[in-house]
Design a protein around this motif. Structure first.
Motif, PDB file in Angstrom:
ATOM      1  N   HIS A  46       0.852  -1.199   0.000  1.00  0.00           N
ATOM      2  CA  HIS A  46       0.000   0.000   0.000  1.00  0.00           C
ATOM      3  C   HIS A  46       0.882   1.241   0.000  1.00  0.00           C
ATOM      4  N   ASP A  47       2.139   1.075   0.334  1.00  0.00           N
ATOM      5  CA  ASP A  47       3.076   2.172   0.576  1.00  0.00           C
ATOM      6  C   ASP A  47       3.564   2.770  -0.745  1.00  0.00           C
ATOM      7  N   LEU A  48       3.204   4.017  -1.008  1.00  0.00           N
ATOM      8  CA  LEU A  48       3.576   4.677  -2.251  1.00  0.00           C
ATOM      9  C   LEU A  48       5.078   4.929  -2.347  1.00  0.00           C
ATOM     10  N   ASP A  49       5.781   4.891  -1.226  1.00  0.00           N
ATOM     11  CA  ASP A  49       7.225   5.142  -1.243  1.00  0.00           C
ATOM     12  C   ASP A  49       7.982   4.123  -2.079  1.00  0.00           C
ATOM     13  N   PHE A  50       7.520   2.890  -2.137  1.00  0.00           N
ATOM     14  CA  PHE A  50       8.218   1.866  -2.922  1.00  0.00           C
ATOM     15  C   PHE A  50       8.259   2.250  -4.402  1.00  0.00           C
ATOM     16  N   GLY A  51       7.149   2.688  -4.932  1.00  0.00           N
ATOM     17  CA  GLY A  51       7.107   3.110  -6.330  1.00  0.00           C
ATOM     18  C   GLY A  51       7.995   4.308  -6.581  1.00  0.00           C
ATOM     19  N   ARG A  52       7.983   5.265  -5.669  1.00  0.00           N
ATOM     20  CA  ARG A  52       8.830   6.456  -5.813  1.00  0.00           C
ATOM     21  C   ARG A  52      10.309   6.088  -5.783  1.00  0.00           C
ATOM     22  N   LEU A  53      10.689   5.281  -4.802  1.00  0.00           N
ATOM     23  CA  LEU A  53      12.092   4.865  -4.704  1.00  0.00           C
ATOM     24  C   LEU A  53      12.545   4.164  -5.982  1.00  0.00           C
ATOM     25  N   LEU A  54      11.730   3.277  -6.466  1.00  0.00           N
ATOM     26  CA  LEU A  54      12.076   2.520  -7.660  1.00  0.00           C
ATOM     27  C   LEU A  54      12.133   3.429  -8.887  1.00  0.00           C
ATOM     28  N   ALA A  55      11.176   4.329  -9.004  1.00  0.00           N
ATOM     29  CA  ALA A  55      11.135   5.233 -10.152  1.00  0.00           C
ATOM     30  C   ALA A  55      12.388   6.100 -10.210  1.00  0.00           C
ATOM     31  N   PHE A  56      12.816   6.627  -9.083  1.00  0.00           N
ATOM     32  CA  PHE A  56      13.976   7.515  -9.064  1.00  0.00           C
ATOM     33  C   PHE A  56      15.303   6.775  -9.074  1.00  0.00           C
ATOM     34  N   SER A  57      15.276   5.469  -8.859  1.00  0.00           N
ATOM     35  CA  SER A  57      16.519   4.698  -8.822  1.00  0.00           C
ATOM     36  C   SER A  57      17.075   4.410 -10.216  1.00  0.00           C
ATOM     37  N   GLY A  58      16.207   4.419 -11.215  1.00  0.00           N
ATOM     38  CA  GLY A  58      16.632   4.063 -12.562  1.00  0.00           C
ATOM     39  C   GLY A  58      16.738   2.563 -12.766  1.00  0.00           C
ATOM     40  N   ALA A  59      16.367   1.784 -11.764  1.00  0.00           N
ATOM     41  CA  ALA A  59      16.462   0.323 -11.843  1.00  0.00           C
ATOM     42  C   ALA A  59      15.328  -0.250 -12.690  1.00  0.00           C
ATOM     43  N   SER A  60      15.558  -1.448 -13.203  1.00  0.00           N
ATOM     44  CA  SER A  60      14.526  -2.118 -13.999  1.00  0.00           C
ATOM     45  C   SER A  60      13.844  -3.246 -13.231  1.00  0.00           C
ATOM     46  N   SER A  61      14.207  -3.409 -11.960  1.00  0.00           N
ATOM     47  CA  SER A  61      13.558  -4.396 -11.095  1.00  0.00           C
ATOM     48  C   SER A  61      13.819  -4.014  -9.653  1.00  0.00           C
ATOM     49  N   PRO A  62      13.038  -4.516  -8.720  1.00  0.00           N
ATOM     50  CA  PRO A  62      11.956  -5.478  -8.870  1.00  0.00           C
ATOM     51  C   PRO A  62      10.665  -4.772  -9.285  1.00  0.00           C
TER      52      PRO A  62
END
Length: 114
Positions: A46-62
Motif C-alpha cells: 500500500h506504501d507509495l514510497d516503494f514506487g517512488r524509490l524505484l522510479a527515481f533509482s533508474g532500476a529495472s527491477s523489482p
C-alpha cells in the motif's frame, strides 16, 4: 499488507512470503527493494514510497504492485491482486510499477526515464 494475504495466495498456488516472515520486518523500504531484486521477487504494498524509490533509482527491477483502493479487506485485495497478476504478467516479468486503483490498473514499465 496483512500476512493473511500471503497465506491466501499460497493456498491459491502462488509462491510468496510476507516481509515479516522473510526477516524484513524492520528493514527500510530501500532494503526491501534490494532483497526483492536479489531474490527475483515482486513487492506488493500500500506504501507509495516503494514506487517512488524505484522510479527515481533508474532500476529495472523489482516490479512493484501498489494498492490504492478503498476496500482493503483481505478477500478484496486477493481478488484485485490475482487480476493484476493476470493482466500485467508480461510487464511484471520485464519490470514495472503497477498501480491497482478502484477504477483502473496502471502499468508503468521500468526503468522510468526522465
Amino acid at each position: 499488507l496483512p500476512p493473511s494475504l500471503s497465506q491466501h495466495l499460497i493456498r491459491s498456488g502462488h509462491v510468496c512470503r510476507h516481509a515479516s516472515s522473510a526477516g524484513l520486518a524492520t528493514s527500510s523500504d530501500a532494503g526491501i527493494l534490494v532483497a526483492a531484486q536479489t531474490s527475483g521477487e515482486i513487492v506488493v504494498t500500500h506504501d507509495l514510497d516503494f514506487g517512488r524509490l524505484l522510479a527515481f533509482s533508474g532500476a529495472s527491477s523489482p516490479s512493484v504492485i501498489v494498492f490504492r483502493l478503498q476496500d482493503v479487506r483481505v478477500e478484496a485485495l486477493r481478488t484485485r491482486l490475482l487480476g493484476a497478476l493476470a493482466v500485467a504478467h508480461d510487464a511484471i516479468e520485464r519490470g514495472a510499477i503497477i498501480a491497482v486503483e478502484d477504477a483502473a490498473l496502471r502499468i508503468r514499465k521500468l526503468p522510468i526515464e526522465a
